[in-house]
Design a protein around this motif. Structure first.
Motif, short mmCIF file in Angstrom:
data_model
loop_
_atom_site.label_atom_id
_atom_site.label_comp_id
_atom_site.label_asym_id
_atom_site.label_seq_id
_atom_site.Cartn_x
_atom_site.Cartn_y
_atom_site.Cartn_z
N ARG A 25 0.83 -1.21 0.00
CA ARG A 25 0.00 0.00 0.00
C ARG A 25 0.86 1.26 0.00
O ARG A 25 0.55 2.23 -0.69
CB ARG A 25 -0.93 0.01 1.21
CG ARG A 25 -2.28 -0.59 0.95
CD ARG A 25 -3.29 -0.30 2.05
NE ARG A 25 -2.75 -0.40 3.41
CZ ARG A 25 -2.66 -1.52 4.11
NH1 ARG A 25 -3.08 -2.65 3.59
NH2 ARG A 25 -2.17 -1.51 5.33
N LEU A 26 1.93 1.26 0.80
CA LEU A 26 2.81 2.42 0.85
C LEU A 26 3.44 2.70 -0.52
O LEU A 26 3.53 3.86 -0.94
CB LEU A 26 3.90 2.22 1.90
CG LEU A 26 3.43 2.26 3.35
CD1 LEU A 26 4.54 1.77 4.29
CD2 LEU A 26 2.98 3.66 3.74
N ALA A 27 3.86 1.65 -1.22
CA ALA A 27 4.45 1.83 -2.55
C ALA A 27 3.41 2.37 -3.53
O ALA A 27 3.69 3.31 -4.29
CB ALA A 27 5.04 0.51 -3.06
N ALA A 28 2.22 1.79 -3.51
CA ALA A 28 1.16 2.26 -4.41
C ALA A 28 0.77 3.70 -4.09
O ALA A 28 0.56 4.51 -5.00
CB ALA A 28 -0.05 1.34 -4.33
N ASP A 29 0.68 4.03 -2.81
CA ASP A 29 0.34 5.40 -2.40
C ASP A 29 1.41 6.39 -2.83
O ASP A 29 1.11 7.51 -3.25
CB ASP A 29 0.12 5.49 -0.89
CG ASP A 29 -1.14 4.78 -0.43
OD1 ASP A 29 -1.97 4.39 -1.29
OD2 ASP A 29 -1.28 4.59 0.79
N PHE A 30 2.68 6.01 -2.70
CA PHE A 30 3.80 6.86 -3.11
C PHE A 30 3.69 7.19 -4.60
O PHE A 30 3.78 8.35 -5.00
CB PHE A 30 5.12 6.15 -2.80
CG PHE A 30 6.35 6.90 -3.21
CD1 PHE A 30 6.87 7.92 -2.42
CD2 PHE A 30 7.02 6.56 -4.38
CE1 PHE A 30 8.02 8.60 -2.79
CE2 PHE A 30 8.18 7.24 -4.75
CZ PHE A 30 8.67 8.26 -3.96
N LEU A 31 3.50 6.16 -5.42
CA LEU A 31 3.39 6.37 -6.86
C LEU A 31 2.09 7.10 -7.21
O LEU A 31 2.07 7.92 -8.14
CB LEU A 31 3.51 5.05 -7.61
CG LEU A 31 4.89 4.40 -7.51
CD1 LEU A 31 4.88 3.04 -8.21
CD2 LEU A 31 5.98 5.29 -8.07
N GLY A 32 1.03 6.82 -6.47
CA GLY A 32 -0.23 7.54 -6.70
C GLY A 32 -0.09 9.03 -6.43
O GLY A 32 -0.63 9.87 -7.16
N ALA A 33 0.66 9.38 -5.39
CA ALA A 33 0.90 10.79 -5.08
C ALA A 33 1.70 11.45 -6.19
O ALA A 33 1.44 12.62 -6.54
CB ALA A 33 1.63 10.93 -3.74
N LEU A 34 2.66 10.73 -6.77
CA LEU A 34 3.41 11.28 -7.90
C LEU A 34 2.49 11.55 -9.08
O LEU A 34 2.60 12.59 -9.73
CB LEU A 34 4.53 10.32 -8.31
CG LEU A 34 5.68 10.13 -7.33
CD1 LEU A 34 6.61 9.04 -7.83
CD2 LEU A 34 6.43 11.43 -7.13
N ALA A 35 1.60 10.61 -9.35
CA ALA A 35 0.67 10.78 -10.46
C ALA A 35 -0.24 11.99 -10.23
O ALA A 35 -0.50 12.76 -11.17
CB ALA A 35 -0.15 9.50 -10.65
#
Length: 154
Positions: A25-35
């Motif tokens: 979840r942390l990895a997906a959230d990190f990349l989601g924030a970049l998007a």
């Protein structure tokens, strides 16, 4: 034009505070924030990030007695997952063996993340896996938090 192509976050966890699903979840959230900030992130890159993060955290939780530090970094289009743990034992990528049950995690990681490195540290080890987020960005060595190059192509 990308609004950001450089980002970094770190999460320190005591044993038991981190699970592979939370790390994913942390990895997906990190990349989601970049998007959300204007940096395109292909959906397959999110899945690879989730997989790599999960495998590295799973190994740390399985083999290290102490705390775990998860670092996620984007530098010049290269997404890196670093897991630091307190075990001095260095992981070894096993030979491909389709008859073996289990212990395929690092095989999977190195198959999807062409940059892979293990480094000893005074209090344990650091394992980093990285891959390019999109085909438009050339691969580059993995920079560490200190700015030193630590990349190793596999």
């Amino acid at each position: 034009m990308r609004q950001t192509d450089h980002a970094y976050t770190t999460h320190a966890f005591d044993r038991g505070d981190l699970s592979p699903s939370r790390a994913r979840r942390l990895a997906a959230d990190f990349l989601g924030a970049l998007a959300r900030r204007g940096r395109p992130v292909p959906p397959d890159a999110v899945e690879i990030a989730r997989l790599v993060t999960s495998e590295l955290v799973t190994n740390a939780l399985k083999h290290a007695p102490g705390p775990v530090l998860l670092e996620l970094r984007l530098t010049a289009g290269l997404f890196a997952v670093t897991v630091r743990d307190s075990s001095p034992a260095l992981p070894v990528v096993g030979d491909t063996d389709p008859t073996r049950v289990g212990r395929h995690g690092l095989e999977v990681v190195t198959a999807v993340a062409p940059h892979f490195e293990v480094r000893e540290e005074p209090d344990g080890k650091r394992v980093t896996a990285a891959f390019v987020l999109d085909g438009a960005t050339a691969p580059a060595p993995v920079p560490t938090h200190e700015g030193k190059v630590t990349g190793a192509d596999r």
